[in-house]
Scaffold this motif. Structure first.
Motif, PDB file in Angstrom:
ATOM      1  N   ALA A 113       0.822  -1.212   0.000  1.00 10.86           N
ATOM      2  CA  ALA A 113       0.000   0.000   0.000  1.00 10.86           C
ATOM      3  C   ALA A 113       0.855   1.260   0.000  1.00 10.86           C
ATOM      4  CB  ALA A 113      -0.925   0.002   1.208  1.00 10.86           C
ATOM      5  N   ALA A 114       2.149   1.160   0.407  1.00 13.65           N
ATOM      6  CA  ALA A 114       3.022   2.337   0.461  1.00 13.65           C
ATOM      7  C   ALA A 114       4.449   1.908   0.098  1.00 13.65           C
ATOM      8  CB  ALA A 114       3.007   2.938   1.867  1.00 13.65           C
ATOM      9  N   PRO A 115       5.274   2.803  -0.508  1.00 13.40           N
ATOM     10  CA  PRO A 115       5.002   4.206  -0.828  1.00 13.40           C
ATOM     11  C   PRO A 115       4.017   4.385  -1.982  1.00 13.40           C
ATOM     12  CG  PRO A 115       7.091   3.545  -1.783  1.00 13.40           C
ATOM     13  CD  PRO A 115       6.609   2.381  -0.962  1.00 13.40           C
ATOM     14  N   VAL A 116       3.782   3.315  -2.724  1.00 10.70           N
ATOM     15  CA  VAL A 116       2.772   3.347  -3.783  1.00 10.70           C
ATOM     16  C   VAL A 116       1.967   2.065  -3.645  1.00 10.70           C
ATOM     17  CG1 VAL A 116       3.978   4.777  -5.488  1.00 10.70           C
ATOM     18  CG2 VAL A 116       4.457   2.319  -5.372  1.00 10.70           C
ATOM     19  N   GLU A 117       0.785   2.045  -4.265  1.00  4.37           N
ATOM     20  CA  GLU A 117      -0.016   0.823  -4.224  1.00  4.37           C
ATOM     21  C   GLU A 117       0.453  -0.107  -5.339  1.00  4.37           C
ATOM     22  OE1 GLU A 117      -4.183   1.260  -3.392  1.00  4.37           O
ATOM     23  OE2 GLU A 117      -4.649  -0.325  -4.840  1.00  4.37           O
ATOM     24  N   ARG A 118       0.714  -1.362  -4.968  1.00  2.07           N
ATOM     25  CA  ARG A 118       1.158  -2.346  -5.949  1.00  2.07           C
ATOM     26  C   ARG A 118       0.204  -3.527  -5.893  1.00  2.07           C
ATOM     27  NH1 ARG A 118       6.066  -3.258  -8.617  1.00  2.07           N
ATOM     28  NH2 ARG A 118       6.481  -5.437  -9.065  1.00  2.07           N
ATOM     29  N   GLU A 119      -0.457  -3.807  -7.042  1.00  5.90           N
ATOM     30  CA  GLU A 119      -1.438  -4.891  -7.109  1.00  5.90           C
ATOM     31  C   GLU A 119      -0.961  -5.957  -8.076  1.00  5.90           C
ATOM     32  OE1 GLU A 119      -5.607  -2.396  -7.115  1.00  5.90           O
ATOM     33  OE2 GLU A 119      -4.481  -2.519  -8.975  1.00  5.90           O
TER      34      GLU A 119
ATOM     35  N   ALA B 119       3.538 -18.169 -17.875  1.00  5.21           N
ATOM     36  CA  ALA B 119       4.102 -17.394 -18.988  1.00  5.21           C
ATOM     37  C   ALA B 119       4.435 -15.957 -18.613  1.00  5.21           C
ATOM     38  CB  ALA B 119       3.142 -17.398 -20.171  1.00  5.21           C
ATOM     39  N   PHE B 120       3.708 -15.367 -17.690  1.00  2.34           N
ATOM     40  CA  PHE B 120       3.969 -13.967 -17.319  1.00  2.34           C
ATOM     41  C   PHE B 120       3.359 -13.645 -15.962  1.00  2.34           C
ATOM     42  CE2 PHE B 120       0.381 -14.164 -20.358  1.00  2.34           C
ATOM     43  CZ  PHE B 120      -0.660 -13.707 -19.566  1.00  2.34           C
ATOM     44  N   GLN B 121       3.952 -12.611 -15.340  1.00  2.00           N
ATOM     45  CA  GLN B 121       3.369 -11.990 -14.145  1.00  2.00           C
ATOM     46  C   GLN B 121       3.177 -10.523 -14.462  1.00  2.00           C
ATOM     47  OE1 GLN B 121       6.786 -13.456 -11.826  1.00  2.00           O
ATOM     48  NE2 GLN B 121       5.303 -13.682 -10.186  1.00  2.00           N
ATOM     49  N   LEU B 122       2.111  -9.933 -13.943  1.00  2.00           N
ATOM     50  CA  LEU B 122       1.862  -8.518 -14.220  1.00  2.00           C
ATOM     51  C   LEU B 122       1.324  -7.852 -12.958  1.00  2.00           C
ATOM     52  CD1 LEU B 122       0.316  -6.940 -17.376  1.00  2.00           C
ATOM     53  CD2 LEU B 122      -0.584  -6.308 -15.134  1.00  2.00           C
ATOM     54  N   TRP B 123       1.928  -6.709 -12.642  1.00  2.00           N
ATOM     55  CA  TRP B 123       1.476  -5.898 -11.511  1.00  2.00           C
ATOM     56  C   TRP B 123       1.045  -4.533 -12.025  1.00  2.00           C
ATOM     57  CZ3 TRP B 123       6.017  -8.633 -11.690  1.00  2.00           C
ATOM     58  CH2 TRP B 123       6.199  -9.652 -10.750  1.00  2.00           C
ATOM     59  N   ARG B 124       0.136  -3.902 -11.271  1.00  2.00           N
ATOM     60  CA  ARG B 124      -0.224  -2.515 -11.536  1.00  2.00           C
ATOM     61  C   ARG B 124       0.282  -1.686 -10.351  1.00  2.00           C
ATOM     62  NH1 ARG B 124      -6.053  -1.909 -13.278  1.00  2.00           N
ATOM     63  NH2 ARG B 124      -6.457  -2.886 -11.265  1.00  2.00           N
ATOM     64  N   VAL B 125       0.963  -0.571 -10.673  1.00  2.00           N
ATOM     65  CA  VAL B 125       1.498   0.303  -9.638  1.00  2.00           C
ATOM     66  C   VAL B 125       0.810   1.653  -9.772  1.00  2.00           C
ATOM     67  CG1 VAL B 125       3.585   1.272  -8.623  1.00  2.00           C
ATOM     68  CG2 VAL B 125       3.712  -0.890  -9.893  1.00  2.00           C
ATOM     69  N   LEU B 126       0.251   2.169  -8.669  1.00  2.00           N
ATOM     70  CA  LEU B 126      -0.433   3.469  -8.671  1.00  2.00           C
ATOM     71  C   LEU B 126       0.133   4.331  -7.551  1.00  2.00           C
ATOM     72  CD1 LEU B 126      -2.926   1.020  -8.435  1.00  2.00           C
ATOM     73  CD2 LEU B 126      -4.136   2.930  -9.449  1.00  2.00           C
ATOM     74  N   GLY B 127       0.415   5.605  -7.849  1.00  2.00           N
ATOM     75  CA  GLY B 127       0.852   6.487  -6.778  1.00  2.00           C
ATOM     76  C   GLY B 127       1.597   7.684  -7.306  1.00  2.00           C
ATOM     77  N   GLN B 128       2.107   8.488  -6.373  1.00  2.00           N
ATOM     78  CA  GLN B 128       2.863   9.671  -6.785  1.00  2.00           C
ATOM     79  C   GLN B 128       4.203   9.782  -6.086  1.00  2.00           C
ATOM     80  OE1 GLN B 128       0.506  13.132  -5.962  1.00  2.00           O
ATOM     81  NE2 GLN B 128      -0.320  12.295  -4.068  1.00  2.00           N
ATOM     82  N   ASN B 129       4.548   8.821  -5.223  1.00  2.00           N
ATOM     83  CA  ASN B 129       5.860   8.826  -4.572  1.00  2.00           C
ATOM     84  C   ASN B 129       6.836   7.980  -5.391  1.00  2.00           C
ATOM     85  OD1 ASN B 129       5.017  10.302  -2.231  1.00  2.00           O
ATOM     86  ND2 ASN B 129       3.949   8.453  -1.561  1.00  2.00           N
ATOM     87  N   PRO B 130       8.157   8.276  -5.280  1.00  2.00           N
ATOM     88  CA  PRO B 130       9.139   7.455  -6.005  1.00  2.00           C
ATOM     89  C   PRO B 130       9.070   5.989  -5.555  1.00  2.00           C
ATOM     90  CG  PRO B 130      10.138   9.493  -5.221  1.00  2.00           C
ATOM     91  CD  PRO B 130       8.783   9.422  -4.590  1.00  2.00           C
ATOM     92  N   PHE B 131       9.329   5.087  -6.477  1.00  2.00           N
ATOM     93  CA  PHE B 131       9.306   3.651  -6.147  1.00  2.00           C
ATOM     94  C   PHE B 131      10.291   2.921  -7.054  1.00  2.00           C
ATOM     95  CE2 PHE B 131       5.937   4.598  -9.180  1.00  2.00           C
ATOM     96  CZ  PHE B 131       6.056   3.621 -10.138  1.00  2.00           C
ATOM     97  N   PRO B 132      10.746   1.738  -6.639  1.00  2.00           N
ATOM     98  CA  PRO B 132      11.680   0.982  -7.484  1.00  2.00           C
ATOM     99  C   PRO B 132      10.957   0.238  -8.600  1.00  2.00           C
ATOM    100  CG  PRO B 132      11.324  -0.145  -5.392  1.00  2.00           C
ATOM    101  CD  PRO B 132      10.513   1.112  -5.333  1.00  2.00           C
ATOM    102  N   VAL B 133      11.602   0.119  -9.755  1.00  2.00           N
ATOM    103  CA  VAL B 133      11.129  -0.730 -10.859  1.00  2.00           C
ATOM    104  C   VAL B 133      12.308  -1.570 -11.332  1.00  2.00           C
ATOM    105  CG1 VAL B 133       9.266   0.781 -11.696  1.00  2.00           C
ATOM    106  CG2 VAL B 133      11.596   1.140 -12.517  1.00  2.00           C
ATOM    107  N   GLY B 134      12.002  -2.657 -12.029  1.00  2.00           N
ATOM    108  CA  GLY B 134      13.068  -3.531 -12.508  1.00  2.00           C
ATOM    109  C   GLY B 134      13.494  -4.493 -11.419  1.00  2.00           C
ATOM    110  N   ALA B 135      14.360  -5.449 -11.794  1.00  2.00           N
ATOM    111  CA  ALA B 135      14.796  -6.479 -10.849  1.00  2.00           C
ATOM    112  C   ALA B 135      16.175  -6.966 -11.249  1.00  2.00           C
ATOM    113  CB  ALA B 135      13.811  -7.637 -10.846  1.00  2.00           C
ATOM    114  N   THR B 136      16.932  -7.429 -10.269  1.00  2.00           N
ATOM    115  CA  THR B 136      18.270  -7.948 -10.522  1.00  2.00           C
ATOM    116  C   THR B 136      18.197  -9.222 -11.351  1.00  2.00           C
ATOM    117  OG1 THR B 136      18.921  -7.060  -8.397  1.00  2.00           O
ATOM    118  CG2 THR B 136      20.393  -8.686  -9.364  1.00  2.00           C
ATOM    119  N   ALA B 137      19.021  -9.311 -12.386  1.00  2.00           N
ATOM    120  CA  ALA B 137      19.248 -10.550 -13.144  1.00  2.00           C
ATOM    121  C   ALA B 137      18.047 -11.033 -13.954  1.00  2.00           C
ATOM    122  CB  ALA B 137      19.743 -11.672 -12.222  1.00  2.00           C
ATOM    123  N   GLU B 138      17.030 -10.187 -14.141  1.00  2.00           N
ATOM    124  CA  GLU B 138      15.922 -10.574 -15.020  1.00  2.00           C
ATOM    125  C   GLU B 138      15.358  -9.318 -15.679  1.00  2.00           C
ATOM    126  OE1 GLU B 138      11.973 -11.282 -13.043  1.00  2.00           O
ATOM    127  OE2 GLU B 138      13.254 -11.674 -11.307  1.00  2.00           O
TER     128      GLU B 138
END
Ligand SMILES: [Zn+2]
Length: 329
Positions: free
Chosen positions: A244-250, A257-276
């Protein structure tokens, strides 16, 4: 580790004429639509031989996704490099002004229906815009059998066998391979799918293609061979709030075959992942991806591929933002 040749890669859309399409993708994507005819699909990340996405930014600008996969597979795919020669996902926006054909894609249980070099196709949609009267159909009613479904194709009553959803913006719909599905009547969706072009049309609403003046071909026998009759795990998905914080991640989709998240918010947040690798899709708002101190402007309708070697980056929203982040399990 991040001094290699790769960096966050943006790709330009490849627009596709479809008789059921419209012109609404012009409001979502910054690259102008061609001509004035109906555009049904924007292929926004594609490693298909016939339609290769082109890098739109930086030193690799103009290279195809296939060329990047060939030259930098380790740096791009990280721990997935040995599993995939082609990028395994195909990403699109669809503008379905009219109904698409009622269709189905094969699962891995039907290798005889999948041409060499192609794969099964599970797909999923996130609704971007919908209108009153828009339709999504995903799956068959429990009482539907092969024989009454076949009868309905002759009667023109196939829709009576389909499980319907009245879509609204933000809805998430999962279509596992083997699920009969269609959508249309003024709906725009983002689509994630396995990198496959195997579609079997069951029914096409009597559409005549104005380009050929003919109905489009159906593949009824192949479709019946791969339809999953009975209970399905497809249809409307309830988002799982993971943070729920710093942003909402669903979490919206989580399949082999795939995973998908939705990120909503206005604060900085991390994206991407190590080694993938990860893919980011701009749904609403804008901001920047920051990698090694370099900002990359991110807007609505944008597609960015974060190579494995860039690892985790920071996302800095400019106000409220909604984006999708996609991983390959
Ligand atoms: Zn489909």
């Amino acid at each position: 580790m991040s001094e290699g040749p790769l960096y966050p890669l943006r790709f330009d859309p490849i627009y596709q004429y479809r008789l059921w399409g419209g012109r609404r993708l012009s409001g979502l994507l910054s690259v102008p639509l061609p001509g004035d005819g109906p555009v049904g699909e924007a292929w926004v990340l594609s490693d298909r031989t016939d339609h290769q996405s082109l890098v739109a930014n930086g030193p690799l600008k103009g290279q195809t996704l296939g060329q990047v996969m060939e030259q930098y597979r380790e740096q791009l795919m990280g721990k997935l490099a040995s599993r995939f020669r082609r990028f395994p996902l195909l990403l699109k926006f669809l503008d379905a002004q009219q109904m698409l054909s009622v269709q189905v894609h094969p699962s891995d249980a039907h290798p005889e229906l999948i041409p060499a070099g192609d794969t099964a196709k599970t797909e999923a949609w996130v609704v971007i815009e919908a209108a009153k009267g828009s339709h999504i159909y995903a799956g068959l009613r429990p009482e539907t059998t092969a024989s009454n479904l076949r009868q309905s194709l002759d009667d023109g009553t196939v829709v009576d066998h389909l499980l319907g959803i009245d879509p609204k913006a933000g809805d998430a719909v999962f279509i596992p391979a083997g699920t009969v599905h269609t959508l249309g009547n003024d709906v725009v969706v983002f689509e994630v799918q396995q990198n496959s072009d195997v579609t079997f049309r069951l029914y096409d609403w009597g559409h005549i293609d104005p380009k050929t003046k003919e109905p489009r071909p159906l593949q009824v026998d192949q479709a019946f061979a791969c339809i999953n009759f009975g209970a399905s795990n497809g249809g409307l998905v309830a988002p799982r709030v993971e943070m729920a914080a710093p942003v909402e991640r669903e979490g919206l989709f989580d399949c082999p075959a795939f995973q998908l998240w939705r990120v909503l918010g206005q604060n900085p947040f991390p994206v991407g992942a190590t080694a993938e690798p990860r893919v980011l899709v701009g749904v609403e708002g804008s901001g920047q991806i920051v990698h090694n101190g370099t900002p990359y402007a991110f807007g609505r309708g944008d597609i960015w591929l974060l190579p494995a070697e860039t690892g985790e980056c920071a996302f800095q929203p400019s106000g409220e933002v909604t984006l999708l982040e996609i991983a390959i399990p």
